[in-house]
Design a protein around this motif. Structure first.
Motif, PDB file in Angstrom:
ATOM      1  N   PHE A 158      -8.218  -2.316 -24.111  1.00 19.78           N
ATOM      2  CA  PHE A 158      -8.189  -1.341 -25.064  1.00 19.78           C
ATOM      3  C   PHE A 158      -8.050  -1.459 -26.497  1.00 19.78           C
ATOM      4  N   GLU A 159      -8.538  -1.414 -27.620  1.00 18.17           N
ATOM      5  CA  GLU A 159      -8.957  -1.401 -28.995  1.00 18.17           C
ATOM      6  C   GLU A 159      -8.273  -1.065 -29.715  1.00 18.17           C
ATOM      7  N   SER A 160      -7.111  -1.270 -30.165  1.00 20.58           N
ATOM      8  CA  SER A 160      -5.954  -1.344 -31.286  1.00 20.58           C
ATOM      9  C   SER A 160      -6.086  -2.429 -32.469  1.00 20.58           C
ATOM     10  N   GLU A 161      -5.946  -1.723 -33.651  1.00 20.58           N
ATOM     11  CA  GLU A 161      -5.218  -2.169 -35.335  1.00 20.58           C
ATOM     12  C   GLU A 161      -3.770  -2.589 -34.566  1.00 20.58           C
ATOM     13  N   MET A 162      -3.233  -2.336 -34.464  1.00 17.17           N
ATOM     14  CA  MET A 162      -1.258  -2.972 -34.313  1.00 17.17           C
ATOM     15  C   MET A 162      -1.270  -4.038 -33.462  1.00 17.17           C
ATOM     16  N   SER A 163      -0.257  -4.480 -34.313  1.00  9.99           N
ATOM     17  CA  SER A 163       0.260  -5.787 -33.328  1.00  9.99           C
ATOM     18  C   SER A 163       1.090  -5.555 -32.419  1.00  9.99           C
ATOM     19  N   ASN A 164       1.417  -6.630 -31.298  1.00 10.64           N
ATOM     20  CA  ASN A 164       2.139  -6.223 -30.225  1.00 10.64           C
ATOM     21  C   ASN A 164       3.909  -5.833 -31.157  1.00 10.64           C
ATOM     22  N   GLU A 165       4.279  -6.549 -32.117  1.00 11.21           N
ATOM     23  CA  GLU A 165       5.079  -5.055 -32.506  1.00 11.21           C
ATOM     24  C   GLU A 165       5.390  -4.476 -33.606  1.00 11.21           C
ATOM     25  N   GLU A 166       4.565  -3.988 -33.946  1.00 19.07           N
ATOM     26  CA  GLU A 166       4.641  -3.196 -34.686  1.00 19.07           C
ATOM     27  C   GLU A 166       3.917  -1.514 -33.076  1.00 19.07           C
ATOM     28  N   LEU A 167       3.633  -2.578 -31.606  1.00 16.29           N
ATOM     29  CA  LEU A 167       3.746  -1.412 -30.866  1.00 16.29           C
ATOM     30  C   LEU A 167       4.539  -1.047 -30.318  1.00 16.29           C
ATOM     31  N   VAL A 168       5.508  -2.333 -30.231  1.00  8.48           N
ATOM     32  CA  VAL A 168       7.006  -1.926 -29.755  1.00  8.48           C
ATOM     33  C   VAL A 168       7.835  -1.177 -30.121  1.00  8.48           C
ATOM     34  N   ASP A 169       7.646  -1.310 -31.616  1.00 11.58           N
ATOM     35  CA  ASP A 169       8.206  -0.451 -32.644  1.00 11.58           C
ATOM     36  C   ASP A 169       7.550   0.925 -32.497  1.00 11.58           C
ATOM     37  N   GLN A 170       7.136   1.228 -32.693  1.00  9.36           N
ATOM     38  CA  GLN A 170       6.234   2.921 -31.947  1.00  9.36           C
ATOM     39  C   GLN A 170       6.730   3.059 -31.161  1.00  9.36           C
ATOM     40  N   LEU A 171       7.358   2.139 -30.054  1.00 11.28           N
ATOM     41  CA  LEU A 171       7.657   2.668 -28.409  1.00 11.28           C
ATOM     42  C   LEU A 171       8.889   3.456 -28.536  1.00 11.28           C
ATOM     43  N   SER A 172       9.580   2.432 -29.598  1.00  9.04           N
ATOM     44  CA  SER A 172      11.360   1.774 -29.684  1.00  9.04           C
ATOM     45  C   SER A 172      11.514   3.869 -30.271  1.00  9.04           C
ATOM     46  N   GLN A 173      10.736   3.868 -31.379  1.00 10.83           N
ATOM     47  CA  GLN A 173      11.132   5.197 -32.078  1.00 10.83           C
ATOM     48  C   GLN A 173      10.044   6.419 -31.567  1.00 10.83           C
ATOM     49  N   MET A 174       9.519   5.930 -30.657  1.00 13.78           N
ATOM     50  CA  MET A 174       9.221   6.985 -29.477  1.00 13.78           C
ATOM     51  C   MET A 174      10.221   7.683 -28.810  1.00 13.78           C
ATOM     52  N   LYS A 175      11.150   6.879 -27.949  1.00 15.70           N
ATOM     53  CA  LYS A 175      12.512   6.926 -26.880  1.00 15.70           C
ATOM     54  C   LYS A 175      13.361   6.826 -28.060  1.00 15.70           C
ATOM     55  N   GLY A 176      12.904   7.073 -28.960  1.00 17.16           N
ATOM     56  CA  GLY A 176      14.472   7.641 -29.839  1.00 17.16           C
ATOM     57  C   GLY A 176      15.965   6.426 -30.575  1.00 17.16           C
ATOM     58  N   GLY A 177      15.219   5.197 -30.186  1.00 19.67           N
ATOM     59  CA  GLY A 177      16.236   4.170 -29.860  1.00 19.67           C
ATOM     60  C   GLY A 177      16.303   2.982 -30.872  1.00 19.67           C
TER      61      GLY A 177
END
Length: 59
Positions: free
Chosen positions: A37-56
């Motif tokens: 997949f194509e994304s302009e987000m870095s791995n760290e940004e993706l992990v941060d976004q996942l963390s926000q989605m999880k509410g942690g």
């Protein structure tokens, strides 16, 4: 009729004589499982976004 009851007339023997030509071939659409997949987000940004989605807060 109560919960879980059934009409025994619906339980009659249906024709279960199937032809192999009518069967589904589960290997017809096999693939190696490569995903990209194509994304302009870095791995760290993706992990941060996942963390926000999880509410942690993992900071």
């Amino acid at each position: 009729m109560g919960f879980g009851s059934y009409d025994e007339s619906e339980q009659k023997d249906d024709n279960t004589d199937f032809d192999d030509d009518d069967a589904v071939n589960v290997h017809e659409s096999e693939h190696d499982g490569d995903v990209s997949f194509e994304s302009e987000m870095s791995n760290e940004e993706l992990v941060d976004q996942l963390s926000q989605m999880k509410g942690g807060d993992d900071d």
